[in-house]
Design a protein around this motif. Sequence first.
Motif, mmCIF file in Angstrom:
data_model
loop_
_atom_site.group_PDB
_atom_site.id
_atom_site.type_symbol
_atom_site.label_atom_id
_atom_site.label_comp_id
_atom_site.label_asym_id
_atom_site.label_seq_id
_atom_site.Cartn_x
_atom_site.Cartn_y
_atom_site.Cartn_z
ATOM 1 N N GLU A 214 2.303 9.615 -5.679
ATOM 2 C CA GLU A 214 2.824 10.658 -5.301
ATOM 3 C C GLU A 214 4.034 11.165 -6.205
ATOM 4 O O GLU A 214 4.324 12.540 -6.746
ATOM 5 C CB GLU A 214 3.498 10.893 -3.855
ATOM 6 C CG GLU A 214 2.211 10.759 -2.889
ATOM 7 C CD GLU A 214 2.990 10.777 -1.386
ATOM 8 O OE1 GLU A 214 2.299 10.791 -0.444
ATOM 9 O OE2 GLU A 214 4.098 10.242 -1.281
ATOM 10 N N GLN B 16 1.216 4.431 -2.747
ATOM 11 C CA GLN B 16 1.078 5.661 -2.389
ATOM 12 C C GLN B 16 2.540 6.281 -3.018
ATOM 13 O O GLN B 16 2.421 7.470 -3.539
ATOM 14 C CB GLN B 16 1.289 5.798 -0.914
ATOM 15 C CG GLN B 16 1.571 7.315 -0.204
ATOM 16 C CD GLN B 16 1.928 7.415 1.141
ATOM 17 O OE1 GLN B 16 2.492 6.578 1.811
ATOM 18 N NE2 GLN B 16 1.850 8.808 1.781
ATOM 19 N N VAL C 21 -1.679 12.208 -1.708
ATOM 20 C CA VAL C 21 -2.531 11.147 -1.419
ATOM 21 C C VAL C 21 -2.901 11.516 0.163
ATOM 22 O O VAL C 21 -2.022 11.472 1.077
ATOM 23 C CB VAL C 21 -1.709 9.613 -1.234
ATOM 24 C CG1 VAL C 21 -2.367 8.596 -0.895
ATOM 25 C CG2 VAL C 21 -1.031 9.654 -2.872
ATOM 26 N N HIS D 33 -4.254 6.285 2.527
ATOM 27 C CA HIS D 33 -4.176 4.898 1.702
ATOM 28 C C HIS D 33 -4.003 3.822 2.517
ATOM 29 O O HIS D 33 -3.791 3.882 3.706
ATOM 30 C CB HIS D 33 -2.728 4.932 0.670
ATOM 31 C CG HIS D 33 -1.567 4.739 1.760
ATOM 32 N ND1 HIS D 33 -0.871 3.444 1.988
ATOM 33 C CD2 HIS D 33 -0.762 5.766 2.358
ATOM 34 C CE1 HIS D 33 0.022 3.733 2.669
ATOM 35 N NE2 HIS D 33 0.193 5.104 3.082
ATOM 36 N N SER E 132 0.698 -1.182 -0.015
ATOM 37 C CA SER E 132 -0.119 -0.055 0.161
ATOM 38 C C SER E 132 0.935 1.155 0.297
ATOM 39 O O SER E 132 0.583 2.154 -0.705
ATOM 40 C CB SER E 132 -0.950 0.087 1.094
ATOM 41 O OG SER E 132 -1.956 1.088 1.016
ATOM 42 N N THR E 133 1.843 1.127 0.629
ATOM 43 C CA THR E 133 2.958 2.250 0.832
ATOM 44 C C THR E 133 3.520 2.495 -0.474
ATOM 45 O O THR E 133 3.822 3.784 -1.173
ATOM 46 C CB THR E 133 3.895 2.193 1.820
ATOM 47 O OG1 THR E 133 3.324 2.103 3.205
ATOM 48 C CG2 THR E 133 4.916 3.377 1.993
#
Length: 269
Positions: free
Chosen positions: A165, A161, A171, A174, A157-158
């Motif tokens: 970005e 992001q 964002v 998230h 998930s990161t």
Amino acid sequence: MSSATTSPSDGWDATTRIGVVVPSADIGPEAELQAVAPDSVTIHASRIDFGGMLPGGHMVAEKIPQDPITAFVEPPAVDNAVKLLADSPLHALVLGFTSSSYVLGVDGENALYERLAPVTRGIPVTGTARAAVAGFRALGAERIAIVNPPWFDDKLSTQGQEYFEAQGFTVVHHGPVGLPSEQTAITPQNLSEWIRTTVADARPEAILVAGNGIRAVGTIRGLEDELGFHVLTANQAVLWHALHLAGAAAAAARVTDYGRLFRAVPKEA
């Protein structure tokens, strides 16, 4: 005395044909793409063995390991799948797999599309992340929320992001959706409720329900009407983008029940 009769469609009169590459055990992309597509559009799939799912469509674990995600876009499997699809008389191609773009990042994803170009016969190719970027820009959305499937872990998930970005978006939320990590456990109703109670307060201008295997297109109209922000989902976004890449903007405009995105035009084809 004879009278003219109208024969039922046999599918051969489709004016736009979209090819999609999907994980071997995942029926989600084909189901949603064909549900959203107008009658003039047909969907044609090619499959790649994917170690993150078991036969029958079950996940191997609560969270998908990163190794199968990376393997999905490594040669020669995806190259062969794309080539086989491109041998058909198609108008656009779709990679129906969000997480590989997250892992590759923007530069890695661009390198993947460049690598596939020689086997596509000039047929345009898109994928979830690329289509979502085009969709956000077409809608003028800068503050976005990313809702990932429950089988995405926090690291993945990161990475998502970071991908968005790097494309210039802010964002504001998230994370994996807080629902059971099994495709059949997710419905438009429980997914919509989770978004209402968890994401709405972040006040995004648009959200992306990522992951082509999550049941999501049924959430779009209700959430847009109720919450006001634009709603993109993986399969909705790739179909919209693929239709425009295929030169089928008129077909895209005929989609009326799956979000404002279909009233928008990509800034770049």
